[in-house]
Design a protein around this motif. Structure first.
Motif, PDB file in Angstrom:
ATOM      1  N   ALA A 150      -5.633   9.543  -3.545  1.00 21.44           N
ATOM      2  CA  ALA A 150      -5.807   8.937  -4.872  1.00 21.44           C
ATOM      3  C   ALA A 150      -4.666   7.973  -5.182  1.00 21.44           C
ATOM      4  CB  ALA A 150      -5.885  10.037  -5.932  1.00 21.44           C
ATOM      5  N   TYR A 151      -3.447   8.363  -4.849  1.00 22.11           N
ATOM      6  CA  TYR A 151      -2.304   7.474  -5.093  1.00 22.11           C
ATOM      7  C   TYR A 151      -2.410   6.198  -4.258  1.00 22.11           C
ATOM      8  CZ  TYR A 151       0.029  11.219  -7.662  1.00 22.11           C
ATOM      9  OH  TYR A 151       0.353  12.192  -8.579  1.00 22.11           O
ATOM     10  N   TYR A 152      -2.823   6.341  -2.999  1.00 22.12           N
ATOM     11  CA  TYR A 152      -3.025   5.174  -2.155  1.00 22.12           C
ATOM     12  C   TYR A 152      -4.068   4.232  -2.774  1.00 22.12           C
ATOM     13  CZ  TYR A 152      -0.492   7.128   1.897  1.00 22.12           C
ATOM     14  OH  TYR A 152       0.468   7.608   2.752  1.00 22.12           O
ATOM     15  N   GLN A 153      -5.176   4.814  -3.192  1.00 21.16           N
ATOM     16  CA  GLN A 153      -6.266   4.007  -3.748  1.00 21.16           C
ATOM     17  C   GLN A 153      -5.840   3.298  -5.034  1.00 21.16           C
ATOM     18  OE1 GLN A 153      -8.964   7.336  -3.844  1.00 21.16           O
ATOM     19  NE2 GLN A 153     -10.246   6.493  -2.197  1.00 21.16           N
ATOM     20  N   GLU A 154      -5.081   4.001  -5.850  1.00 18.58           N
ATOM     21  CA  GLU A 154      -4.612   3.381  -7.084  1.00 18.58           C
ATOM     22  C   GLU A 154      -3.604   2.269  -6.801  1.00 18.58           C
ATOM     23  OE1 GLU A 154      -3.351   6.952  -9.048  1.00 18.58           O
ATOM     24  OE2 GLU A 154      -5.418   7.687  -8.932  1.00 18.58           O
ATOM     25  N   GLY A 155      -2.799   2.470  -5.762  1.00 16.09           N
ATOM     26  CA  GLY A 155      -1.854   1.434  -5.383  1.00 16.09           C
ATOM     27  C   GLY A 155      -2.541   0.165  -4.915  1.00 16.09           C
ATOM     28  N   TYR A 156      -3.711   0.305  -4.322  1.00 17.03           N
ATOM     29  CA  TYR A 156      -4.482  -0.855  -3.854  1.00 17.03           C
ATOM     30  C   TYR A 156      -5.578  -1.246  -4.856  1.00 17.03           C
ATOM     31  CZ  TYR A 156      -2.140  -0.492   0.616  1.00 17.03           C
ATOM     32  OH  TYR A 156      -1.177  -0.472   1.613  1.00 17.03           O
ATOM     33  N   ASN A 157      -5.485  -0.682  -6.073  1.00 15.46           N
ATOM     34  CA  ASN A 157      -6.400  -1.011  -7.171  1.00 15.46           C
ATOM     35  C   ASN A 157      -7.867  -0.719  -6.827  1.00 15.46           C
ATOM     36  OD1 ASN A 157      -6.552  -1.854  -9.872  1.00 15.46           O
ATOM     37  ND2 ASN A 157      -7.256  -3.892  -9.277  1.00 15.46           N
ATOM     38  N   ASP A 158      -8.066   0.336  -6.017  1.00 16.58           N
ATOM     39  CA  ASP A 158      -9.424   0.781  -5.702  1.00 16.58           C
ATOM     40  C   ASP A 158      -9.842   1.794  -6.768  1.00 16.58           C
ATOM     41  OD1 ASP A 158     -11.803   1.643  -4.658  1.00 16.58           O
ATOM     42  OD2 ASP A 158     -10.944   2.533  -2.833  1.00 16.58           O
ATOM     43  N   ILE A 159     -10.240   1.294  -7.937  1.00 18.84           N
ATOM     44  CA  ILE A 159     -10.532   2.152  -9.072  1.00 18.84           C
ATOM     45  C   ILE A 159     -11.721   3.080  -8.789  1.00 18.84           C
ATOM     46  CG2 ILE A 159     -11.067   2.239 -11.532  1.00 18.84           C
ATOM     47  CD1 ILE A 159      -8.297   1.130 -10.823  1.00 18.84           C
ATOM     48  N   PRO A 160     -12.875   2.559  -8.307  1.00 24.55           N
ATOM     49  CA  PRO A 160     -14.014   3.463  -8.027  1.00 24.55           C
ATOM     50  C   PRO A 160     -13.666   4.545  -7.002  1.00 24.55           C
ATOM     51  CG  PRO A 160     -14.721   1.176  -8.021  1.00 24.55           C
ATOM     52  CD  PRO A 160     -13.231   1.152  -8.052  1.00 24.55           C
TER      53      PRO A 160
END
Length: 614
Positions: free
Chosen positions: A543-553
């Motif tokens: 989740a942190y990785y995804q948020e860092g890359y702005n992958d909201i969905p």
């Protein structure tokens, strides 16, 4: 010729007994400062090697001498086999097989550990005799002295090693002050009560008193109530039982006083009664949360449990709301802090019942032996029974730790061995001629069997050691451009190692990310999640990785999986609310705001939810 054969047989038995004792002592004292886990993995390897070697001799002896169906050791063998079959069944239903086999990170309380402990207790029950019990006392006195001296050195600030130690300085060679103090209590109890035992030798009697003093000093400085309560419990049980068979009136009175003292001590540890100011510690009181979570795990999966040594993986799904409110949303536990509850929670009904059957059989055999054995040996049996009961008492509020637990299983084996020997001595001795002829014709089978078992364990040990070393090196490399290829090389060794812990692979994946190998790190994380899709550590990292890359969905989907496995995590709900705000879904943001406030209205995260979520 017959005398020489008999002498060879005795010498071989003596050699194997010392293999047992050496393995037990080494499992307590051996550490490796170049391992990612310097305490548990080295002890685990020694435990397996010791058990593997002894297993060959145990199987050979069962074949050579046969099994008498009404004998004590045969009944005990059946109970231990029931326990191992229950372990095997639980392992079959354990989702993460690595954890089931080898145990959780920095615990190593999986299937292979209890298989090895079972071999230790069966070997002890089959081979040990009265004089070997004397040797056990001697060994505990010397071991207690050594461990207490090291603990004293630690508390004075002169430890030989620079541990990453979040606890009190006295961790001994066990990695935790609670384990160290409990083992010191067992050693010091043997030392103090050894004066009631004959044939111990001058050196042991001279060393016993200073050993008691050093152990008690180290226990007090460890600030672990566990050791003091265990020491007190053992001595109360010894005195009460001793007088019950010497003077019944005094024994009954002492038993009542002892029972009252134990009840007050337990109440004090739980912040109740007059002793609460002395005995209460938050770390003891918090165990109520762990016990109730274990009960909920068992109730949810009564037949199979949540998976061998997988308590930590399931804890957040079963913990009470009050736990994260008191201790934070990230704090977790990897054990029920009660060995019996741990068995029921992680292995289900059969495993819990079979473990209790082992305890019941040892206790019943010990009490029966105390009643029937000659007076000269009665005190010895009372001593071993008292220490064994004390070990079980501390395991009521503690975690199994190889360096400590192996002594409990050895002492249990000694008690069964004494019961077996007492029965054998009461029967007519059989001629050794028939047995010896079979022994002569198979003299090479015993070591051959042991070698067959030890070789695969050595292979496993090599892979485990490499994983420990490579993870340790990877973690200590300074993140800069010149070290990036070195770090990647060592990380890859861990990733390619089939016996590297999944969590170690996760650790080196974080190192890869720090060095800029983002793609490799994320690929590894996805692979780990395929193997263990509900692991909250992996899910939070993704989740942190995804948020860092702005992958909201993607982050919303991941955090919804966290929600399923961590229902009282207000932090996760708050972040989900923020993610829905960013995605323009105010309705879902409001929903998660309500979830935060339902859990943590009057907390910091609740205030933030009120201010930042619609």
């Amino acid at each position: 010729m017959q005398k020489s054969n008999k002498r060879a047989k005795i010498n071989n038995r003596s050699n194997q007994i010392w293999v047992l004792f050496s393995g037990v002592v080494s499992s307590t004292f051996y550490i490796s400062t170049t391992s990612e886990d310097p305490f548990n993995t080295p002890k685990f390897i020694i435990l397996m090697l010791t058990a593997g070697w002894l297993l060959g001799h145990l199987i050979y002896e069962y074949y050579r001498s046969g099994l008498k169906r009404k004998s004590v050791d045969f009944k005990f063998l059946l109970i231990v086999i029931f326990f191992l079959l229950s372990q095997t069944l639980a392992l079959a239903f354990t989702h993460v097989k690595f954890t089931g086999l080898f145990g959780d990170t920095q615990r190593k309380n999986g299937y292979l550990t209890y298989l090895s402990l079972s071999i230790i207790v069966l070997y002890s029950a089959k081979f040990l005799k009265y004089l070997d019990a004397i040797k056990v006392i001697q060994i505990t006195v010397f071991s207690g002295c050594a461990l207490a001296i090291y603990g004293t050195i630690q508390t004075l600030g002169y430890d030989f090693f620079k541990w990453e130690n979040p606890y009190n300085s006295i961790i001994g060679t066990l990695g935790n002050p609670n384990f160290a103090s409990a083992l010191l209590a067992i050693f010091s109890s043997f030392a103090s009560l050894s004066y009631f035992i004959k044939n111990l030798g001058v050196a042991v009697r001279i060393l016993a008193l200073p050993t008691v003093a050093l152990c008690l000093f180290a226990i007090i400085r460890s600030e672990s109530r566990q050791g003091l309560v265990t020491f007190l419990f053992i001595h109360l049980f010894f005195v009460s039982t001793f007088y019950l068979y010497k003077n019944q009136k005094i024994g009954i009175a002492l038993t009542l006083v002892s029972a009252g003292t134990v009840i007050l001590s337990i109440a004090g540890m739980l912040q109740r009664g007059p002793l609460s100011g002395i005995l209460y510690k938050e770390s003891v009181s918090v165990r109520g949360f762990y016990w109730r979570a274990a009960y909920e795990m068992f109730r949810d999966k009564p037949l199979t449990g949540v998976g061998l040594d997988n308590y930590g993986g399931a804890f957040k799904a079963f913990r009470e709301l009050d736990y994260p409110l008191r201790y934070g949303y990230t704090l977790t536990s990897s054990s029920a802090h009660n060995t019996t509850l741990q068995m029921f929670a992680t292995g289900g009904l059969l495993l819990g019942v079979s473990y209790l059957a082992i305890l019941f059989f040892i206790f019943k055999s010990s009490i029966k032996l105390i009643k029937s054995i000659e007076s000269e040996k009665k005190v010895l049996v009372i001593l071993f029974t008292s220490v064994w009961v004390g070990f079980q008492a501390q395991s009521f509020i503690s975690i199994d730790n190889i360096g400590l637990t192996i002594w409990g299983w050895l002492i249990g084996g000694v008690l069964i061995a004494l019961a077996r020997e007492n029965v054998e001595n009461s029967l007519a001795n059989k001629s050794d001629s028939q047995i010896q002829s079979k022994s002569n014709s198979m003299s090479l089978v015993r070591p051959a069997l042991s070698i067959i078992f030890v070789i695969p364990i050595l292979v496993v040990a090599v892979f485990l050691n490499r994983a420990e070393r490579d993870t340790f090196i990877t973690r200590t490399i300074i993140p800069n451009e010149s070290n990036s290829l070195i770090a990647k090389n060592y990380a890859q060794k861990v990733i390619d190692n089939p016996l590297a812990e999944p969590f170690y692979k996760f650790k080196v994946g974080l190192t890869l990310f720090d060095f800029g190998f983002t793609k490799e790190s994320l690929t590894l994380l996805d692979q780990l999640l395929e193997q263990d899709p509900t692991n909250l550590i992996y899910l939070n990292a993704k989740a942190y990785y995804q948020e860092g890359y702005n992958d909201i969905p993607g982050s919303i989907k991941t955090r919804e999986m966290i929600e399923d496995n961590d229902p009282w995590n207000a932090d996760n709900y708050f972040v989900l609310g923020l993610l829905h705000v960013k995605s323009g879904n105010s309705e879902r943001a409001t929903y998660y705001k309500s979830k935060v406030l339902a859990i943590a209205d009057n907390t910091e995260i609740g205030t933030r939810a009120k201010n930042e979520l619609p």
